[in-house]
Design a protein around this motif. Structure first.
Motif, mmCIF file in Angstrom:
data_model
loop_
_atom_site.group_PDB
_atom_site.id
_atom_site.type_symbol
_atom_site.label_atom_id
_atom_site.label_comp_id
_atom_site.label_asym_id
_atom_site.label_seq_id
_atom_site.Cartn_x
_atom_site.Cartn_y
_atom_site.Cartn_z
ATOM 1 N N ARG A 75 23.358 -14.942 -58.623
ATOM 2 C CA ARG A 75 23.725 -15.025 -57.204
ATOM 3 C C ARG A 75 22.946 -13.995 -56.379
ATOM 4 O O ARG A 75 22.453 -14.295 -55.292
ATOM 5 N N ALA A 76 22.808 -12.787 -56.904
ATOM 6 C CA ALA A 76 22.052 -11.745 -56.197
ATOM 7 C C ALA A 76 20.577 -12.121 -56.102
ATOM 8 O O ALA A 76 19.940 -11.907 -55.056
ATOM 9 N N LEU A 77 20.037 -12.699 -57.156
ATOM 10 C CA LEU A 77 18.632 -13.113 -57.178
ATOM 11 C C LEU A 77 18.364 -14.198 -56.141
ATOM 12 O O LEU A 77 17.392 -14.122 -55.384
ATOM 13 N N ILE A 78 19.264 -15.165 -56.075
ATOM 14 C CA ILE A 78 19.099 -16.247 -55.087
ATOM 15 C C ILE A 78 19.273 -15.698 -53.677
ATOM 16 O O ILE A 78 18.521 -16.054 -52.760
ATOM 17 N N ASN A 81 16.280 -14.086 -52.354
ATOM 18 C CA ASN A 81 15.223 -15.041 -52.021
ATOM 19 C C ASN A 81 15.624 -15.945 -50.861
ATOM 20 O O ASN A 81 15.160 -17.089 -50.767
ATOM 21 N N GLY A 82 16.490 -15.494 -50.021
ATOM 22 C CA GLY A 82 16.863 -16.248 -48.828
ATOM 23 C C GLY A 82 17.896 -17.332 -49.057
ATOM 24 O O GLY A 82 18.066 -18.224 -48.229
ATOM 25 N N GLY A 83 18.601 -17.298 -50.176
ATOM 26 C CA GLY A 83 19.663 -18.276 -50.430
ATOM 27 C C GLY A 83 19.185 -19.528 -51.142
ATOM 28 O O GLY A 83 19.987 -20.389 -51.476
ATOM 29 N N LYS A 121 10.400 -33.952 -57.346
ATOM 30 C CA LYS A 121 11.789 -34.379 -57.608
ATOM 31 C C LYS A 121 12.302 -33.955 -58.984
ATOM 32 O O LYS A 121 13.502 -33.901 -59.208
ATOM 33 N N SER A 122 11.406 -33.657 -59.920
ATOM 34 C CA SER A 122 11.862 -33.239 -61.250
ATOM 35 C C SER A 122 12.267 -31.776 -61.264
ATOM 36 O O SER A 122 12.976 -31.332 -62.167
ATOM 37 N N ALA A 123 11.836 -31.006 -60.285
ATOM 38 C CA ALA A 123 12.227 -29.594 -60.183
ATOM 39 C C ALA A 123 13.519 -29.486 -59.398
ATOM 40 O O ALA A 123 13.807 -30.302 -58.533
ATOM 41 N N LYS A 124 14.314 -28.470 -59.719
ATOM 42 C CA LYS A 124 15.589 -28.262 -59.037
ATOM 43 C C LYS A 124 15.541 -26.996 -58.198
ATOM 44 O O LYS A 124 14.952 -26.000 -58.591
ATOM 45 N N VAL A 125 16.227 -27.077 -57.042
ATOM 46 C CA VAL A 125 16.358 -25.917 -56.172
ATOM 47 C C VAL A 125 17.815 -25.455 -56.250
ATOM 48 O O VAL A 125 18.742 -26.260 -56.154
ATOM 49 N N LEU A 126 18.004 -24.167 -56.436
ATOM 50 C CA LEU A 126 19.346 -23.574 -56.440
ATOM 51 C C LEU A 126 19.648 -23.064 -55.040
ATOM 52 O O LEU A 126 18.833 -22.365 -54.443
ATOM 53 N N ILE A 127 20.817 -23.423 -54.522
ATOM 54 C CA ILE A 127 21.193 -23.029 -53.160
ATOM 55 C C ILE A 127 22.584 -22.397 -53.216
ATOM 56 O O ILE A 127 23.508 -22.967 -53.796
ATOM 57 N N LEU A 128 22.711 -21.226 -52.610
ATOM 58 C CA LEU A 128 24.031 -20.594 -52.536
ATOM 59 C C LEU A 128 24.933 -21.381 -51.601
ATOM 60 O O LEU A 128 24.496 -21.847 -50.554
ATOM 61 N N LYS A 129 26.172 -21.528 -51.995
ATOM 62 C CA LYS A 129 27.131 -22.247 -51.142
ATOM 63 C C LYS A 129 27.659 -21.329 -50.051
ATOM 64 O O LYS A 129 27.795 -20.155 -50.207
#
Length: 129
Positions: A75-78, A81-83, A121-129
């Protein structure tokens, strides 16, 4: 000329009483079997419901202490990196295997969304809620 047989059979009264008693006994046995079958069906339904509850408890993933620490780090890493961050980059920075990272993401569903990357599309992006 042929003789016709009678349309009904006469039997002595004592034999008739025995037959009636046997029919009543068979009816009672059938009723008892039906009641037993209903009880068995109800018991099986309860057993199935309990088994489903046990399976659900086994399937829920409780994060381990190390996973909790890793979850906070992710969570801190994301956030740093701007969320938003590519899952591959986050996994590599945390030095986790794909399976461990996948397990970590599975426990973080309430904190992080995963979406396909718009350029790949095969790569995933992690986004903080």
């Amino acid at each position: 000329m042929m003789m016709e047989e009678p349309a009904f059979i006469t039997i002595p009264y004592q034999e008739f009483k025995i037959i009636v008693q046997e029919v009543h006994s068979l009816r009672d046995q059938i009723a008892a079997l039906e009641a037993h079958q209903l009880n068995d069906t109800a018991r099986l339904a309860r057993d199935i419901a309990l088994d489903r509850q046990r399976i659900t408890k086994l399937e829920t993933v409780e994060p381990q202490p190390l996973q909790k620490d890793r979850a906070e780090i992710l969570r801190a890493l994301i956030a740093a990196n701007g969320g938003k961050m590519l899952a591959k980059d986050a996994r590599q920075k945390m030095h986790l295997s794909r399976s461990r990272f996948s397990e970590l993401l599975a426990t973080m569903g309430e904190y992080i969304d995963t979406k396909p990357y718009h350029l790949n599309k095969s790569a995933k992006v992690l986004i903080l809620k």
